[in-house]
Design an enzyme around this catalytic site. Structure first.
Site, PDB file in Angstrom:
ATOM      1  N   ASP A   1       0.850  -1.193   0.000  1.00 37.65           N
ATOM      2  CA  ASP A   1       0.000   0.000   0.000  1.00 37.65           C
ATOM      3  C   ASP A   1       0.886   1.245   0.000  1.00 37.65           C
ATOM      4  O   ASP A   1       1.025   1.934   1.005  1.00 37.65           O
ATOM      5  CB  ASP A   1      -0.929  -0.001   1.212  1.00 37.65           C
ATOM      6  CG  ASP A   1      -1.867   1.196   1.216  1.00 37.65           C
ATOM      7  OD1 ASP A   1      -2.419   1.496   0.146  1.00 37.65           O
ATOM      8  OD2 ASP A   1      -2.009   1.841   2.267  1.00 37.65           O
ATOM      9  N   LEU A   2       1.499   1.521  -1.143  1.00 37.54           N
ATOM     10  CA  LEU A   2       2.343   2.705  -1.296  1.00 37.54           C
ATOM     11  C   LEU A   2       1.514   3.795  -1.968  1.00 37.54           C
ATOM     12  O   LEU A   2       0.940   3.574  -3.036  1.00 37.54           O
ATOM     13  CB  LEU A   2       3.574   2.376  -2.151  1.00 37.54           C
ATOM     14  CG  LEU A   2       4.576   3.527  -2.324  1.00 37.54           C
ATOM     15  CD1 LEU A   2       5.248   3.860  -0.994  1.00 37.54           C
ATOM     16  CD2 LEU A   2       5.624   3.164  -3.368  1.00 37.54           C
ATOM     17  N   GLU A   3       1.466   4.982  -1.353  1.00 38.42           N
ATOM     18  CA  GLU A   3       0.638   6.062  -1.885  1.00 38.42           C
ATOM     19  C   GLU A   3       1.454   7.336  -2.053  1.00 38.42           C
ATOM     20  O   GLU A   3       0.943   8.449  -1.905  1.00 38.42           O
ATOM     21  CB  GLU A   3      -0.576   6.289  -0.988  1.00 38.42           C
ATOM     22  CG  GLU A   3      -1.438   5.047  -0.860  1.00 38.42           C
ATOM     23  CD  GLU A   3      -2.705   5.263  -0.038  1.00 38.42           C
ATOM     24  OE1 GLU A   3      -2.977   6.425   0.303  1.00 38.42           O
ATOM     25  OE2 GLU A   3      -3.401   4.286   0.238  1.00 38.42           O
ATOM     26  N   ASP A   4       2.738   7.195  -2.370  1.00 37.65           N
ATOM     27  CA  ASP A   4       3.630   8.332  -2.545  1.00 37.65           C
ATOM     28  C   ASP A   4       3.770   8.687  -4.021  1.00 37.65           C
ATOM     29  O   ASP A   4       3.510   7.864  -4.909  1.00 37.65           O
ATOM     30  CB  ASP A   4       5.022   8.016  -1.980  1.00 37.65           C
ATOM     31  CG  ASP A   4       4.981   7.780  -0.478  1.00 37.65           C
ATOM     32  OD1 ASP A   4       3.940   8.099   0.131  1.00 37.65           O
ATOM     33  OD2 ASP A   4       5.974   7.279   0.069  1.00 37.65           O
TER      34      ASP A   4
ATOM     35  N   GLN B   1       2.876  15.333   0.420  1.00 30.65           N
ATOM     36  CA  GLN B   1       3.382  15.074  -0.921  1.00 30.65           C
ATOM     37  C   GLN B   1       3.274  16.325  -1.766  1.00 30.65           C
ATOM     38  O   GLN B   1       2.668  17.319  -1.371  1.00 30.65           O
ATOM     39  CB  GLN B   1       2.595  13.940  -1.559  1.00 30.65           C
ATOM     40  CG  GLN B   1       2.714  12.636  -0.777  1.00 30.65           C
ATOM     41  CD  GLN B   1       1.840  11.563  -1.361  1.00 30.65           C
ATOM     42  OE1 GLN B   1       1.245  11.749  -2.398  1.00 30.65           O
ATOM     43  NE2 GLN B   1       1.772  10.436  -0.688  1.00 30.65           N
TER      44      GLN B   1
END
Length: 1223
Positions: A111-114, A416
């Site tokens: 679950d990478l949201e970068d 971000q």
């Protein structure tokens, strides 16, 4: 066993999970469990197949007891160091594998949201690949899943390698929620997970090539509570247009002025408690397919709050969507948002779990939501704009959306990089629906554009090949030019009737595979086969006078059949184009790709016949030398014919050679053929000649080479003895190539094993096979790759009758100038293409003498090929320039510039004189520059289809695409056949044995007129007509789209072209069939019918016109048969008569069909009781005056609503959906 350590007790659990993994599950239900040390018995273990993140031993033990197959680890610790540093990555993967083994887990969830750059995106994919490899080495069939945003279009700046991730992982968990994370329009509350928006995100992933069974649709078991600062509350208990508008306090996020951060995430169980406490009523937003409610809230600045959430009904709709798209299953965030302890809410919990079941295909549940229909582009653009005219919803900028993380991670994501604001939002009209889907703002994947554009390589390029080369080829075979013109007119006359029928059928066909693709799939095989046969005429012997009627009839049969197959296949194919995008600029890019393939196909079609023929003939050729006396003297021993015309060599009867004869060759080339025995005659061979084997060779040399060689020859050297035997087989010094090339009087001849005509025949067969094979593969790939967009309105309507559907484009204000401009261009271009070979052969290179004096000697066939290649190469190279110009000036202005350049270059064709072949090639290159911008017209036609949708409420790409090709085809009948007939009438002398004959001055002047002046006049008039095209800017198209969105909400819209207010007719079930009858007649006739109350005049008029057309058809057909039987086709001065008559017969047949159907409708008027329908007639008449038609898809929507209400036994005015009740 109770005294054993917990890790030891988990050994059978791991074994059980490995067994389950080997068996698999048909429908995946993937759930995130986030709360530890809780009661897990409340989960519905009969549905749940995977739990993620929580590796509490109690959870895993409970799962094993209920037979759940797997639990997967939380992979959120994969930070940037893990992604970029190989050593850190290796250690991290080893730790995760060991952790899974110890915990009894059977996979991992990423679950990478970068935001990642390109290199990091590739590294992230590599991390997933390496992790999958490590787990596969340790476990049997582990599950590797990756969480991805609801759309691949740059959500949150996450432009990952989606296709690579799908190949590396077992599951892509599509998080179809938090879709209001960036609000660019009015800052008001809206749904968390709109249905149509979820569907569009999935469609985008599918268009990238990601397999449907790799995806799981993530659903929210939570909602948002918004505190309203102002706005108005709706009427409780009512849906529809009475919902309240909750104005939010702007909370900026990543460049957007407003976001769902203004609200508070609230679990479903808390929503139910809030409903119970406040006593509020749940309402239903039909646009976003989501529930919401308002309640008084003293803590809110406006005194009230609004809650948006997902309930059993909205969840079921998205589950049905996942099932129908073929996804692997569904998932939820999160499992702990339901109440598993309170008896008051246990029923809600059970219902929410049951909503996750895989629905049976086509089944409907008791709420009606199981009958989910694929959202059409029309529905998408209205639903996803999220607004109503009187209820402003937030504007969604799909390409800039960020994916809202799950609870507790919003603060991380807000750090971000911020996305740029949507500048277009400032231009939008407040309170008016605006198109915000990716069809309007996003970019269609390049692979989709390529898949749709690839078949264009072999569509109109084949028509181009036929027009440029095939007529000339069949004339060389001995086919009568008059018969070729006749069959061309016959085939085009068939198109007049067949094309509209095909367009109508394509628009009204309803299959599981769509409206277009079944025809494309089946038709491509016939299309390819018939084209190959058309280019492969048999080697039938002609008559002694050089004519070959067999070749003419072969052309007629397969030319007509090929264009029938072309209609069946390519009308649906072309109609698919406008469906791909609704974006003003993206359409230009789509049709640019289409035009690029088309130009590349034309360039190949121009080059390939010449290249293949050359290779076929020269594969076994050689150079030999022959004495000058062999071709420049008769039986005597002197050079009596030099200088003069050469003749085939003369041999004595004892040489074993048959007498040489002249053979067909191109202009300026001398050719003779000779056959001889492989052995000299013997007595046995003379007695049994059938045992003798012979060889036949064709000898060719240019006249200029022969004259130059023999002019230096001493006549004393040329004696009879040197040519006593066969060419290249005697005692002559010229028989030795090494000596002959330095010996005066030895002419270099090219020796071939087959004639030029046979080589050309074989070359065309190979070309036909090449294009046919390519087309089948390209079309099948297009059918597989390009998915049709389902149009809910179009699918709902009954089949619109043929006549109203066919006459519909004539009422379109924007289509008329487009069609007239196209028709005039087709008239000029058809005449130019048809006459082009004659212009080169008989005007520019009529005898080659002047060309040789100017050192421009060139073969006519080569000149034609170079000219066409120059034309197409310029068009191909100029395509990007036209696309750039369209992006700067707009499509309309660029379209006019393209037309002006084309007209100017046509006029320049008056400049070339005889012998100016190089000038012609240069002018063809200049003319090709305008050809490259032809895709603008197709892009504008897609805008016209949108305008028609504004007028009529449904899309009919098929019938518009038909008319865009039918009318040009119709005008090309006289343009392609009459010039040939007129040339014949003026005294055209056909080739003799393949040798072009000199033509009279009047024939040459007429050829130049048709080639230069007629296209110039047509293009100039077309430019004047095109200047009246009304859809000139992107802003006008946006107004059209806004009107469509208003119509979808049952609101009136303003026609941006006329200023008239447009209202789509809403017809009852009983009125629908009657309205279709009235559709057959114009507004004037309907007005007279309403006034007089007598339909007799309609029956009399249509019947009289029908009788006239029948008489005309019988007369023209009879005259055609008479003239052909009397041999008029073989007479130059009368051949034009049957050709003209067959054109008239085709028009008469079309008139018969149209008037017969209108008369049939007129006879039905009494049955429909029109005397009692004056008001309905007036409504249809008013719609026709505004350019609309009388029957609309809202009819079927009304019918569906009525049937649904009857099934529920609700009153007609009741709210759609479940009855309201307090929670």
């Amino acid at each position: 066993m109770g005294n054993l350590p917990w890790r030891t007790r988990l050994v059978p659990v791991v074994l059980l999970m490995a067994l389950c993994a080997s068996l698999g599950r048909a429908w995946e239900v993937f759930g995130f469990a986030v709360e530890a040390n809780t009661t897990y018995e409340g989960y519905d273990w009969s549905l749940l197949s995977t739990t993620a993140w929580n590796i509490d031993p109690n959870l895993i033990r409970t799962a094993s007891l209920h037979g759940v197959c797997r639990a997967v680890l939380d992979g959120r610790s994969a930070n940037h160091s893990v992604i970029n540093d190989p050593s850190v990555q290796t250690a991290w993967i080893s730790e995760r594998v060991q952790e899974a083994a110890e915990a009894g887990a059977h996979g991992i969830n990423f679950d990478l949201e970068d935001c990642l750059n390109a290199s990091m995106s590739a590294a992230y994919t590599k991390l997933v690949q390496n992790t999958a490899a490590a787990f596969q080495g340790r476990f049997s069939k582990p599950q590797i899943s990756v969480d991805i945003p609801w759309s691949p279009a740059g959500v949150d700046g996450r432009n990952y390698d989606w296709l690579g991730l799908s190949q590396a992982a077992d599951i892509l968990f599509v998080m179809a929620y938090d879709m209001q994370s960036q609000i660019w329009g009015s800052c008001v509350a809206s749904a968390n997970s709109p249905l149509a928006q979820a569907r569009h995100g999935l469609e985008q992933y599918l268009q990238l090539g990601i397999a449907a069974d790799k995806m799981v649709l993530g659903l929210p078991w939570y909602g948002y509570k918004y505190s309203c600062i102002r706005g108005h509350k709706g009427n409780e208990g009512e849906g529809g247009d009475n919902r309240g508008v909750c104005q939010l306090k702007p909370v900026a996020f990543r460049g957007a002025p407003c976001s769902d951060a203004a609200g508070q995430q609230i679990c479903f169980k808390d929503v139910m408690r809030l409903l119970q406490v406040t006593g509020s009523h749940v309402q239903w937003d039909a646009t976003q397919q989501a529930p919401f409610f308002d309640f008084p809230d003293s803590s809110a600045p406006g005194g009230w709050s609004q809650v948006w959430f997902d309930d059993e009904r909205s969840i079921r709709q998205k589950v049905a969507l996942a099932s129908q798209l073929g996804l692997q299953g569904v998932g939820v965030w999160n499992l702990d948002c339901l109440d598993y302890t309170s008896s008051n809410h246990r029923n809600h919990t059970s219902v929410m779990w049951k909503a996750l079941q895989d629905p049976e295909p086509g089944a409907c549940n008791d709420t009606g939501v199981g009958c989910f229909a694929h959202a059409s582009s029309v529905q998408l653009r209205s639903d996803l704009s999220g607004q109503r005219a009187d209820r402003v919803r937030p504007q969604q900028a799909w390409t800039d959306q960020r994916q809202q993380p799950r609870a507790g991670m919003k603060s991380v994501i807000k750090q971000q990089l911020a996305a740029p604001p949507d500048k277009e939002a400032q231009k939008r009209t407040p309170g008016v629906p605006h198109r915000t889907d990716s069809f309007a703002k996003g970019v269609i994947p390049l692979r989709t554009k390529l898949a749709w554009g690839a078949p264009a390589f072999a569509t109109s390029s084949l028509t181009f090949l036929i027009a440029v080369y095939l007529t000339d080829f069949y004339v060389s075979l001995g086919a009568s030019l008059a018969f070729l013109s006749f069959f061309t007119a016959l085939a085009r006359s068939c198109d007049i009737l067949v094309d509209p029928v095909m367009g109508w059928a394509s628009d009204n066909t309803k299959t599981a595979w769509g409206r277009r693709r079944p025809f494309m799939f089946l038709g491509c095989f016939f299309y390819a086969a018939l084209f190959t046969l058309l280019l492969s005429p048999p080697r039938a012997r002609g008559h002694e006078d050089g004519t070959n009627p067999y070749a003419a009839f072969w052309f007629g049969i397969f030319y007509t059949a090929f264009y029938l197959a072309d209609t069946v296949t390519n009308v649906p194919y072309e109609a698919l184009g406008p469906e791909l995008s609704d974006s003003y600029d993206e359409r230009s890019r789509i049709y640019f790709v289409h035009k690029f393939f088309n130009m590349l196909g034309m360039l190949t079609a121009a080059l390939l016949p010449f290249l293949v023929t050359y290779l076929v003939r020269n594969s076994s050729s050689s150079v030999v030398y022959l004495d000058c006396a062999a071709v420049y003297r008769g039986p005597s021993s002197s050079l009596t014919n030099f200088p003069g015309h050469p003749e085939p060599p003369f041999y004595s009867t004892s040489t074993g050679c048959e007498q040489s004869t002249a053979c067909d060759a191109k202009l300026g080339v001398f050719c003779f053929m000779e056959s001889y025995l492989t052995k000299y005659p013997t007595l046995s061979l003379l007695r049994h000649p059938e045992r003798a084997s012979t060889e036949t060779y064709y000898f060719e040399a240019t006249l200029s080479t022969m004259n130059r060689t023999c002019a230096q020859t001493a006549t004393s050297f040329l004696t009879a003895s040197t040519i006593a035997t066969c060419a290249d087989r005697g005692a002559s010094v010229c028989s030795n190539n090494a000596v002959a090339k330095d010996t005066p009087g030895c002419i270099p001849f090219k020796r071939y094993t087959q004639s030029a005509l046979n080589a050309e025949r074989e070359g065309f067969s190979i070309v036909g096979l090449f294009f046919g094979t390519y087309f089948i593969n390209a079309m099948l790939h297009c059918v597989w790759r390009v998915q049709e967009r389902r149009h809910k309105a179009t699918e709902a309507q009954s089949m619109l009758p043929f006549i109203p559907s066919t006459l519909r484009p004539a009422k379109n204000l924007a289509f008329r100038p487009l069609l007239m401009g196209w028709s005039l261009e087709a008239l000029g271009n058809s005449a130019l293409v048809t006459i082009y070979p004659f212009f080169i052969r008989y005007v520019v290179i009529s005898d080659g003498t002047l060309a040789e004096q100017r050192h421009q000697s060139i073969d006519p066939q080569v000149c034609m090929g170079l000219g066409v290649m120059g034309l197409l190469l310029a068009g191909l190279l100029s395509c990007p320039g036209w696309l750039y110009l369209a992006s700067r000036l707009g499509k309309y202005k660029t379209w006019l510039i393209q037309n002006f350049i084309g007209a100017a270059t046509f006029l320049l064709f008056f400049l070339p004189r005889e012998g100016d072949s190089v000038v012609v090639i240069m002018l063809m290159f200049l003319n090709g520059i305008s050809l490259g911008g032809g895709f603008m017209a197709h892009s504008l036609m897609a805008d016209v289809v949108d305008y028609d949708e504004l007028l009529n409420g449904a899309r009919s790409e098929g019938i518009f695409c038909v008319f865009s090709t039918l009318i040009p085809k119709f005008v090309s009948i006289p343009a392609s056949s009459l010039p040939l007939a007129l040339i014949n009438l003026l005294g055209f002398i056909p080739p003799v044995d393949g040798i072009n004959q000199p033509q009279s001055n009047q024939v040459r002047v007429f050829i130049r007129f048709i080639f230069a002046l007629l296209p110039f006049l047509c293009s100039s008039i077309s430019l004047c007509i095109k200047s009246t095209f009304p859809i000139r800017t992107k802003e006008m198209l946006d107004q059209i789209h806004e009107g469509i969105a208003l119509h979808q909400r049952g609101k009136p819209a303003v026609d941006p072209l006329t200023g008239n207010e447009l209202r789509l007719l809403k017809l009852s079930v009983e009125e629908e069939k009657d309205a279709y009858v009235y559709e057959h007649f114009g507004a004037q006739w309907l007005g007279r019918l309403a006034v007089t109350g007598n339909p007799t005049f309609i029956v009399m008029w249509t019947g009289g016109t029908l009788l006239f057309c029948v008489i005309a058809f019988i007369t023209t057909t009879g005259l055609v048969c008479y003239f052909i039987s009397q041999g008029f086709m073989g007479q130059q001065h009368y051949a034009i008569i049957p050709i003209t008559l067959v054109i008239l017969a085709g028009a008469a047949l079309c008139g018969i069909v149209v008037n017969a159907l209108r008369m049939k409708a007129g006879l039905k008027l009494k049955d429909v009781g029109f005397q009692e329908q004056t008001e309905l007639i007036q409504r249809v008449q008013e719609a026709k005056v505004l350019g609309q038609r009388g029957a609309y898809p809202t009819t079927m929507a009304n019918r569906g609503d009525k049937q649904l209400r009857q099934r529920r036994q609700e009153p007609a005015g009741a709210q759609e959906g479940p009855k309201e009740s307090r929670a």
